[in-house]
Write a protein that holds these residues in place. Structure first.
Motif, PDB file in Angstrom:
ATOM      1  N   LEU A 160       0.718  -1.349   0.343  1.00 40.79           N
ATOM      2  CA  LEU A 160      -0.141   0.073   0.111  1.00 40.79           C
ATOM      3  C   LEU A 160       1.059   1.003   0.430  1.00 40.79           C
ATOM      4  O   LEU A 160       0.518   2.346  -0.781  1.00 40.79           O
ATOM      5  CB  LEU A 160      -0.603  -0.165   0.975  1.00 40.79           C
ATOM      6  N   ALA A 161       1.870   1.114   0.483  1.00 38.62           N
ATOM      7  CA  ALA A 161       2.540   2.593   0.708  1.00 38.62           C
ATOM      8  C   ALA A 161       3.175   3.106  -0.461  1.00 38.62           C
ATOM      9  O   ALA A 161       3.492   3.591  -1.593  1.00 38.62           O
ATOM     10  CB  ALA A 161       3.529   1.620   1.789  1.00 38.62           C
ATOM     11  N   GLY A 162       3.969   1.701  -1.496  1.00 32.45           N
ATOM     12  CA  GLY A 162       4.483   1.688  -2.565  1.00 32.45           C
ATOM     13  C   GLY A 162       3.417   2.057  -3.390  1.00 32.45           C
ATOM     14  O   GLY A 162       3.486   2.972  -4.550  1.00 32.45           O
ATOM     15  N   LEU A 163       2.123   1.633  -3.195  1.00 34.51           N
ATOM     16  CA  LEU A 163       0.895   2.321  -4.710  1.00 34.51           C
ATOM     17  C   LEU A 163       1.032   4.146  -4.501  1.00 34.51           C
ATOM     18  O   LEU A 163       0.631   4.970  -4.910  1.00 34.51           O
ATOM     19  CB  LEU A 163      -1.027   1.887  -4.174  1.00 34.51           C
ATOM     20  N   SER A 164       0.726   4.230  -2.488  1.00 35.76           N
ATOM     21  CA  SER A 164       0.256   5.716  -2.481  1.00 35.76           C
ATOM     22  C   SER A 164       1.844   6.961  -2.472  1.00 35.76           C
ATOM     23  O   SER A 164       1.333   8.092  -2.979  1.00 35.76           O
ATOM     24  CB  SER A 164       0.369   5.564  -0.950  1.00 35.76           C
ATOM     25  N   ALA A 165       2.545   5.621  -2.881  1.00 39.14           N
ATOM     26  CA  ALA A 165       4.237   7.039  -3.305  1.00 39.14           C
ATOM     27  C   ALA A 165       4.433   6.663  -4.745  1.00 39.14           C
ATOM     28  O   ALA A 165       5.414   7.934  -4.807  1.00 39.14           O
ATOM     29  CB  ALA A 165       5.218   6.298  -2.773  1.00 39.14           C
ATOM     30  N   GLY A 166       3.797   5.828  -5.253  1.00 40.23           N
ATOM     31  CA  GLY A 166       3.669   5.515  -6.820  1.00 40.23           C
ATOM     32  C   GLY A 166       5.146   4.705  -7.252  1.00 40.23           C
ATOM     33  O   GLY A 166       5.203   4.963  -8.303  1.00 40.23           O
ATOM     34  N   ALA A 167       5.127   4.321  -6.585  1.00 40.06           N
ATOM     35  CA  ALA A 167       6.945   3.581  -6.510  1.00 40.06           C
ATOM     36  C   ALA A 167       6.690   2.545  -6.921  1.00 40.06           C
ATOM     37  O   ALA A 167       5.627   2.120  -6.772  1.00 40.06           O
ATOM     38  CB  ALA A 167       7.651   3.520  -5.045  1.00 40.06           C
ATOM     39  N   GLY A 168       6.643   1.622  -8.397  1.00 41.45           N
ATOM     40  CA  GLY A 168       6.975   0.251  -8.754  1.00 41.45           C
ATOM     41  C   GLY A 168       7.368  -0.441  -7.242  1.00 41.45           C
ATOM     42  O   GLY A 168       6.988  -1.486  -8.191  1.00 41.45           O
ATOM     43  N   ARG A 169       8.594  -0.758  -7.295  1.00 41.43           N
ATOM     44  CA  ARG A 169       9.577  -0.883  -6.140  1.00 41.43           C
ATOM     45  C   ARG A 169      10.142  -0.867  -5.373  1.00 41.43           C
ATOM     46  O   ARG A 169      10.358   0.740  -5.303  1.00 41.43           O
ATOM     47  CB  ARG A 169       9.973  -2.492  -7.276  1.00 41.43           C
ATOM     48  N   GLU A 170      11.044  -1.295  -4.400  1.00 41.31           N
ATOM     49  CA  GLU A 170      11.577  -1.386  -3.023  1.00 41.31           C
ATOM     50  C   GLU A 170      12.584  -1.108  -3.933  1.00 41.31           C
ATOM     51  O   GLU A 170      13.281  -1.478  -4.446  1.00 41.31           O
ATOM     52  CB  GLU A 170      10.873  -1.666  -2.112  1.00 41.31           C
ATOM     53  N   PHE A 171      13.511   0.143  -3.381  1.00 40.06           N
ATOM     54  CA  PHE A 171      14.912  -0.744  -3.585  1.00 40.06           C
ATOM     55  C   PHE A 171      15.457  -0.040  -2.033  1.00 40.06           C
ATOM     56  O   PHE A 171      15.281   0.429  -1.071  1.00 40.06           O
ATOM     57  CB  PHE A 171      15.114   1.693  -3.581  1.00 40.06           C
ATOM     58  N   PRO A 172      16.986  -1.177  -2.137  1.00 43.28           N
ATOM     59  CA  PRO A 172      17.458  -1.777  -3.058  1.00 43.28           C
ATOM     60  C   PRO A 172      16.697  -3.112  -3.920  1.00 43.28           C
ATOM     61  O   PRO A 172      16.093  -3.814  -2.246  1.00 43.28           O
ATOM     62  CB  PRO A 172      19.156  -1.773  -3.482  1.00 43.28           C
ATOM     63  N   PRO A 173      16.309  -3.870  -4.562  1.00 42.67           N
ATOM     64  CA  PRO A 173      15.967  -5.392  -4.763  1.00 42.67           C
ATOM     65  C   PRO A 173      16.484  -6.079  -4.932  1.00 42.67           C
ATOM     66  O   PRO A 173      17.828  -6.125  -4.427  1.00 42.67           O
ATOM     67  CB  PRO A 173      15.411  -5.216  -6.710  1.00 42.67           C
ATOM     68  N   ILE A 174      15.710  -7.348  -3.638  1.00 47.02           N
ATOM     69  CA  ILE A 174      16.955  -8.195  -2.705  1.00 47.02           C
ATOM     70  C   ILE A 174      17.224  -9.542  -3.556  1.00 47.02           C
ATOM     71  O   ILE A 174      15.028  -9.803  -3.930  1.00 47.02           O
ATOM     72  CB  ILE A 174      16.842  -8.003  -1.571  1.00 47.02           C
ATOM     73  N   ASN A 175      17.637 -10.560  -3.182  1.00 51.79           N
ATOM     74  CA  ASN A 175      16.938 -11.949  -3.113  1.00 51.79           C
ATOM     75  C   ASN A 175      17.371 -12.494  -1.913  1.00 51.79           C
ATOM     76  O   ASN A 175      18.886 -11.807  -1.024  1.00 51.79           O
ATOM     77  CB  ASN A 175      17.677 -12.406  -4.453  1.00 51.79           C
ATOM     78  N   LEU A 176      16.988 -13.639  -1.145  1.00 57.29           N
ATOM     79  CA  LEU A 176      16.978 -14.376  -0.021  1.00 57.29           C
ATOM     80  C   LEU A 176      16.952 -15.906   0.091  1.00 57.29           C
ATOM     81  O   LEU A 176      16.374 -16.296  -0.810  1.00 57.29           O
ATOM     82  CB  LEU A 176      16.322 -13.827   0.848  1.00 57.29           C
ATOM     83  N   TRP A 177      18.011 -16.126   0.146  1.00 56.06           N
ATOM     84  CA  TRP A 177      18.484 -18.093  -0.066  1.00 56.06           C
ATOM     85  C   TRP A 177      18.095 -17.887   1.531  1.00 56.06           C
ATOM     86  O   TRP A 177      19.367 -17.973   2.526  1.00 56.06           O
ATOM     87  CB  TRP A 177      19.198 -18.666  -0.480  1.00 56.06           C
TER      88      TRP A 177
END
Length: 144
Positions: free
Chosen positions: A28-45
């Protein structure tokens, strides 16, 4: 079955509810701010005794990144500085954001802050976080 019985079986419904609430808040925070994705993108194993995390940080030097670990939480924050330009330049398209960033990730188990390994090359930060020896599962022999 009582709600208090869930802890004996290794399932915590409140932990799952908190995780879902955090995920919804982030979306919801991403939608209200107009951001497409969080930064930085991460992967977790997840491994048996460690967690590996990679974060994409193009255009950022290691000195501009702060990494902290507490219990089972990893926080990555820093600043991406804009490129200097001459006064005659006019933007045609600008998609890369600049400024401060912060990303907090809940890990699947506690980690030992003294046993964190990091590598940074070509804009990719690799982090390996090890589980404390005392927290590792131990096989118990059952006597008959």
């Amino acid at each position: 079955m009582l709600l208090s019985d869930f802890g004996r079986f290794g399932f915590d419904p409140f932990l799952e509810m908190r995780r879902m609430q955090e995920e919804m808040n982030q979306r919801l925070a991403g939608l209200s701010a107009g951001a497409g994705r969080e930064f930085p993108p991460i992967n977790l194993w997840i491994g048996g005794d460690s967690v590996a995390v990679t974060a994409e940080l193009p255009g950022i030097v290691p000195e501009d990144v702060d990494l902290t670990v507490r219990e089972n939480t990893l926080t990555l924050q820093g600043t991406r500085e804009p490129r200097t330009e001459d006064e005659k330049s006019v933007w045609h398209r600008r998609e890369r954001a600049y400024g401060s960033f912060s990303r907090t990730v809940q890990l699947p188990f506690r980690v030992d802050p003294e046993r964190v390994e990091t590598r940074f090359a070509n804009g990719l930060l690799e982090i390996e976080l090890h589980r404390p020896e005392a927290d590792r599962p131990k096989k118990i022999q059952i006597n008959s």
